[in-house]
Scaffold this active site. Structure first.
Site, mmCIF file in Angstrom:
data_model
loop_
_atom_site.group_PDB
_atom_site.id
_atom_site.type_symbol
_atom_site.label_atom_id
_atom_site.label_comp_id
_atom_site.label_asym_id
_atom_site.label_seq_id
_atom_site.Cartn_x
_atom_site.Cartn_y
_atom_site.Cartn_z
ATOM 1 N N SER A 188 16.267 -45.852 114.104
ATOM 2 C CA SER A 188 15.992 -44.427 113.899
ATOM 3 C C SER A 188 14.490 -44.202 113.937
ATOM 4 O O SER A 188 13.710 -45.126 113.675
ATOM 5 C CB SER A 188 16.533 -43.997 112.532
ATOM 6 O OG SER A 188 16.128 -42.678 112.222
ATOM 7 N N TYR A 227 16.362 -44.392 102.995
ATOM 8 C CA TYR A 227 16.829 -44.510 104.382
ATOM 9 C C TYR A 227 15.724 -45.068 105.285
ATOM 10 O O TYR A 227 15.977 -45.945 106.114
ATOM 11 C CB TYR A 227 17.300 -43.141 104.880
ATOM 12 C CG TYR A 227 17.881 -43.124 106.267
ATOM 13 C CD1 TYR A 227 18.956 -43.935 106.611
ATOM 14 C CD2 TYR A 227 17.361 -42.262 107.242
ATOM 15 C CE1 TYR A 227 19.499 -43.895 107.902
ATOM 16 C CE2 TYR A 227 17.908 -42.212 108.525
ATOM 17 C CZ TYR A 227 18.972 -43.034 108.852
ATOM 18 O OH TYR A 227 19.505 -42.997 110.121
HETATM 19 P P1 NDP Z 1 28.147 -40.795 111.700
HETATM 20 O O1 NDP Z 1 28.122 -40.583 110.222
HETATM 21 O O2 NDP Z 1 28.898 -39.849 112.570
HETATM 22 O O3 NDP Z 1 28.662 -42.252 112.050
HETATM 23 C C1 NDP Z 1 28.514 -43.366 111.239
HETATM 24 C C2 NDP Z 1 29.559 -44.373 111.649
HETATM 25 O O4 NDP Z 1 29.391 -45.564 110.887
HETATM 26 C C3 NDP Z 1 30.980 -43.870 111.408
HETATM 27 O O5 NDP Z 1 31.758 -44.173 112.545
HETATM 28 C C4 NDP Z 1 31.453 -44.677 110.209
HETATM 29 O O6 NDP Z 1 32.848 -44.908 110.349
HETATM 30 C C5 NDP Z 1 30.660 -45.957 110.397
HETATM 31 N N1 NDP Z 1 30.506 -46.701 109.163
HETATM 32 C C6 NDP Z 1 29.975 -46.272 107.998
HETATM 33 N N2 NDP Z 1 30.014 -47.250 107.088
HETATM 34 C C7 NDP Z 1 30.604 -48.326 107.705
HETATM 35 C C8 NDP Z 1 30.941 -49.628 107.288
HETATM 36 N N3 NDP Z 1 30.677 -50.055 106.046
HETATM 37 N N4 NDP Z 1 31.528 -50.460 108.179
HETATM 38 C C9 NDP Z 1 31.800 -50.043 109.435
HETATM 39 N N5 NDP Z 1 31.500 -48.817 109.888
HETATM 40 C C10 NDP Z 1 30.910 -47.975 109.017
HETATM 41 O O7 NDP Z 1 26.607 -40.839 112.123
HETATM 42 P P2 NDP Z 1 25.864 -40.897 113.532
HETATM 43 O O8 NDP Z 1 26.805 -41.110 114.639
HETATM 44 O O9 NDP Z 1 24.954 -39.738 113.554
HETATM 45 O O10 NDP Z 1 24.965 -42.199 113.311
HETATM 46 C C11 NDP Z 1 25.212 -43.427 113.950
HETATM 47 C C12 NDP Z 1 23.987 -44.309 113.782
HETATM 48 O O11 NDP Z 1 22.842 -43.632 114.271
HETATM 49 C C13 NDP Z 1 23.657 -44.700 112.337
HETATM 50 O O12 NDP Z 1 23.171 -46.018 112.312
HETATM 51 C C14 NDP Z 1 22.556 -43.710 111.980
HETATM 52 O O13 NDP Z 1 21.736 -44.219 110.928
HETATM 53 C C15 NDP Z 1 21.826 -43.622 113.293
HETATM 54 N N6 NDP Z 1 21.009 -42.434 113.491
HETATM 55 C C16 NDP Z 1 21.534 -41.161 113.383
HETATM 56 C C17 NDP Z 1 20.709 -40.052 113.586
HETATM 57 C C18 NDP Z 1 21.204 -38.662 113.430
HETATM 58 O O14 NDP Z 1 20.352 -37.750 113.334
HETATM 59 N N7 NDP Z 1 22.495 -38.401 113.420
HETATM 60 C C19 NDP Z 1 19.291 -40.219 113.928
HETATM 61 C C20 NDP Z 1 18.868 -41.581 114.050
HETATM 62 C C21 NDP Z 1 19.703 -42.630 113.846
HETATM 63 P P3 NDP Z 1 33.885 -45.192 109.178
HETATM 64 O O15 NDP Z 1 33.538 -44.233 108.067
HETATM 65 O O16 NDP Z 1 35.204 -44.917 109.828
HETATM 66 O O17 NDP Z 1 33.720 -46.630 108.811
#
Ligand code: NDP
Length: 253
Positions: free
Chosen positions: A138, A151
């Site tokens: 990020s 974070y």
């Molecule tokens: P979401 O919250 O939509 O997605 C997060 C995903 O991680 C979900 O599919 C969730 O699925 C999964 N997840 C959470 N905890 C676990 C776990 N313990 N084991 C396995 N899977 C897990 O967020 P984004 O798609 O926006 O973010 C995806 C990535 O991008 C993250 O790493 C985030 O930090 C990063 N990011 C996002 C930004 C933004 O502005 N949105 C900016 C920069 C980086 P489930 O709950 O089904 O397990």
């Protein structure tokens, strides 16, 4: 002449494939010809996605060692690409009011989870002869912002683990890359951060003409992974045009 090995489809694991950037990446990689293992905790979502893209759903909590071992078992002895996307932010309190448990959870998923999955799948990535690891970091892993320390510390961790791994694998057939997105409007990221508070989640993107969407990031990830095997895109920072810097966001209205 093609052997059964070379004729087999390329394979990829995407963690956090049940929503946002992970789901979009799974779709992008499937369209590029990969068989995608869609890993996340919510089974219905990944089963639906896997059915849509002809992939394989694997229920996996990246913070749980046994769950990660089961993922590696399911993937088998050979893997072409790993996208460590599972991650997230919890809360936005200043350090003076930090919630220890929120900080632990952020480190657990964004750093330890990433390490556990990487460690478990590395033999299969090496065995492919041209493996690729792509970590979703990020811009929070590049700079500080008020209320973000838990974070930003975790995502700085993602960045440094990526750099370290690249050094450690310098003589192995595995690329190690990081994408660092800025503001991406996904359905759940801010909702999760603010514990289901839709108004606070919406305020993050309020008035921003066009934040990035999951497909923008997936498109970049697809590009990075499909470069030739000798081309390592070390890191790629991607932001919406409206976000010139972390604090410098164009908002209208
Ligand atoms: P979401 O919250 O939509 O997605 C997060 C995903 O991680 C979900 O599919 C969730 O699925 C999964 N997840 C959470 N905890 C676990 C776990 N313990 N084991 C396995 N899977 C897990 O967020 P984004 O798609 O926006 O973010 C995806 C990535 O991008 C993250 O790493 C985030 O930090 C990063 N990011 C996002 C930004 C933004 O502005 N949105 C900016 C920069 C980086 P489930 O709950 O089904 O397990």
């Amino acid at each position: 002449m093609s052997t059964p090995e070379t004729a087999a489809p390329r394979t990829a694991v995407v963690t956090g494939a049940s929503s946002g950037i992970g789901a979009a990446t799974a779709r992008t990689l499937a369209a590029a010809g990969y068989h995608v293992f869609c890993a996340a905790r919510r089974v219905e979502r990944i089963e639906e996605l896997a059915a849509e893209i002809g992939g394989t759903a694997v229920v996996c909590d990246v913070t749980d060692a046994a769950s990660v071992a089961a993922l590696a078992e399911r993937v088998g002895p050979r893997l072409d690409a790993l996208v460590n996307n599972a991650g997230g932010a919890f809360g936005m309190r200043p350090v003076a009011e930090a919630d220890t448990e929120e900080w632990r959870r952020m480190y657990d998923i964004n750093v330890i989870g990433l390490m556990q999955v990487t460690r478990a799948l590395l033999p299969a990535l090496i065995a492919s002869g041209a493996g690729a690891i792509l970590n979703v970091g990020s811009t929070a892993g590049r700079t500080a912002y008020e209320g973000g320390a838990g974070y930003t510390a975790a995502k700085h961790g993602t960045k440094v683990v990526t750099e370290t791994l690249r050094l450690e694998l310098f003589d192995q057939p595995v690329r190690v890359m990081e994408i660092a997105p800025g503001m991406v409007r996904t359905e759940e990221f801010s909702l999760v951060r603010f514990d289901g508070d839709q108004d606070r989640a919406d305020a993050v993107y309020a008035g921003v003409p066009e934040p990035l969407v999951a497909e923008d990031v997936a498109d970049a990830i697809g590009w990075m992974l499909t470069r030739p095997a000798h081309v390592n895109v070390d890191e790629l920072v991607i932001r919406p045009r409206a976000q010139a810097a972390q604090h410098k966001v164009h908002r209208v209205g």
